[in-house]
Design an enzyme around this catalytic site. Sequence first.
Site, PDB file in Angstrom:
ATOM      1  N   HIS A  13      -7.869 -35.965 -21.898  1.00  0.00           N
ATOM      2  CA  HIS A  13      -8.041 -34.673 -22.561  1.00  0.00           C
ATOM      3  C   HIS A  13      -8.111 -34.795 -24.089  1.00  0.00           C
ATOM      4  CE1 HIS A  13      -7.224 -33.716 -18.524  1.00  0.00           C
ATOM      5  NE2 HIS A  13      -5.935 -33.451 -18.612  1.00  0.00           N
TER       6      HIS A  13
ATOM      7  N   HIS B 283     -12.466 -39.124 -14.280  1.00  0.00           N
ATOM      8  CA  HIS B 283     -11.235 -38.372 -14.043  1.00  0.00           C
ATOM      9  C   HIS B 283     -11.497 -37.213 -13.091  1.00  0.00           C
ATOM     10  CE1 HIS B 283      -7.047 -37.589 -15.366  1.00  0.00           C
ATOM     11  NE2 HIS B 283      -7.330 -36.358 -14.963  1.00  0.00           N
TER      12      HIS B 283
ATOM     13  N   ASP C  14     -12.586 -33.858 -14.791  1.00  0.00           N
ATOM     14  CA  ASP C  14     -11.286 -33.235 -14.532  1.00  0.00           C
ATOM     15  C   ASP C  14     -11.348 -32.302 -13.319  1.00  0.00           C
ATOM     16  OD1 ASP C  14      -8.540 -32.889 -15.019  1.00  0.00           O
ATOM     17  OD2 ASP C  14      -8.860 -31.159 -16.323  1.00  0.00           O
TER      18      ASP C  14
ATOM     19  N   HIS D  18      -9.749 -35.475  -9.134  1.00  0.00           N
ATOM     20  CA  HIS D  18      -8.663 -35.506  -8.163  1.00  0.00           C
ATOM     21  C   HIS D  18      -9.173 -35.055  -6.796  1.00  0.00           C
ATOM     22  CE1 HIS D  18      -6.072 -35.776 -11.669  1.00  0.00           C
ATOM     23  NE2 HIS D  18      -6.499 -34.600 -12.093  1.00  0.00           N
TER      24      HIS D  18
ATOM     25  N   ARG E  68      -0.694 -44.238 -13.196  1.00  0.00           N
ATOM     26  CA  ARG E  68      -0.551 -43.029 -14.003  1.00  0.00           C
ATOM     27  C   ARG E  68       0.920 -42.676 -14.158  1.00  0.00           C
ATOM     28  NH1 ARG E  68      -2.354 -36.762 -12.676  1.00  0.00           N
ATOM     29  NH2 ARG E  68      -3.190 -36.267 -14.740  1.00  0.00           N
TER      30      ARG E  68
ATOM     31  N   TYR F 238       2.515 -27.022  -8.919  1.00  0.00           N
ATOM     32  CA  TYR F 238       1.398 -26.125  -8.591  1.00  0.00           C
ATOM     33  C   TYR F 238       0.917 -26.453  -7.191  1.00  0.00           C
ATOM     34  CZ  TYR F 238      -1.619 -30.153  -9.646  1.00  0.00           C
ATOM     35  OH  TYR F 238      -2.207 -31.399  -9.651  1.00  0.00           O
TER      36      TYR F 238
END
Length: 302
Positions: free
Chosen positions: A189, A37, A257, A39, A130, A55
């Site tokens: 998470h 995971h 993450d 990005h 997703r 954001y």
Amino acid sequence: MPNKQESNRSNIPICQAPDPLLKKPDLRVCWGATDCHAHICGPHSIYPYSPQRIYTPPDALLPQYQSLLETLGIERAVLVQPSIYADDNRALLNALGTNPKHLRGVAVVNTNITDSYLEELHHAGVRGVRCNIVDLADAKGILPMDNLRYLADKIAPFGWHMEFLMHANEFPDLNQILKEFPVPVVLGHLGYIKTSHGIHDRGFQNLLALMREGRAWVKLTGPYRISSFAQPPYSDTNAFAQALLEANSNQLVWGSDWPHVMVKGFMPNDADLLDLLINWVPDSLLREKILRENPARLYQFN
């Protein structure tokens, strides 16, 4: 990246950057270890962000992430489409194309996606879609099941899964809601439930039930998103990790993450986050399964 004044005018908060310090973790990972995971954000000048985003991250680019993986000793990675791009997967696909052997992706698509585009995504290394449930306007505990089932039926022939960004505690009947769902589901998470709810929360318990049945996967990611503590080692997450491990260690994967978007306050170092596996999964053979064998099945690494 948009300047601060521009972002303030549109009321879109600017994220802090990840910790730039590259340090070796105490944990020595196995060969083929996988970060499931992360990005890639930017360059904004080439891949502009959606005006509807909630954001604005600083550019978090593939070379920067690759340096982190090398420092951590991690060979493979799964790049997940961030919400800032909505269903514009160009930045994701560009990143996947740089290393198709060691990179896989999770894309965001609409229900009107064509079979030819699905084939294109699959060829590029995408292995799942997703769905952002957290930001839906629907009432808590309600999923748009007609749309989700329709999309699941379209991706099922490719052997993909559906990843939900959702809080397990908001769906106390999750195992019934997803009964006979056409594809496996993945939650990040540690179930995305605040530790204050406790492991006996009904939604979390039904997530465990889905795992026992082999219908759900959970990512050991983002402890700072659920913990009551501001800094590592986030000891109140240990009970959740243990419950997930006992439910079905075959259905667990780990992820960094990175670049930790929307983290407010203390920004943890990625080496310290990887080292949490020492407490979460004390058995080295189980860690090897979670870091290498399970991701190879879920994301179809050869």
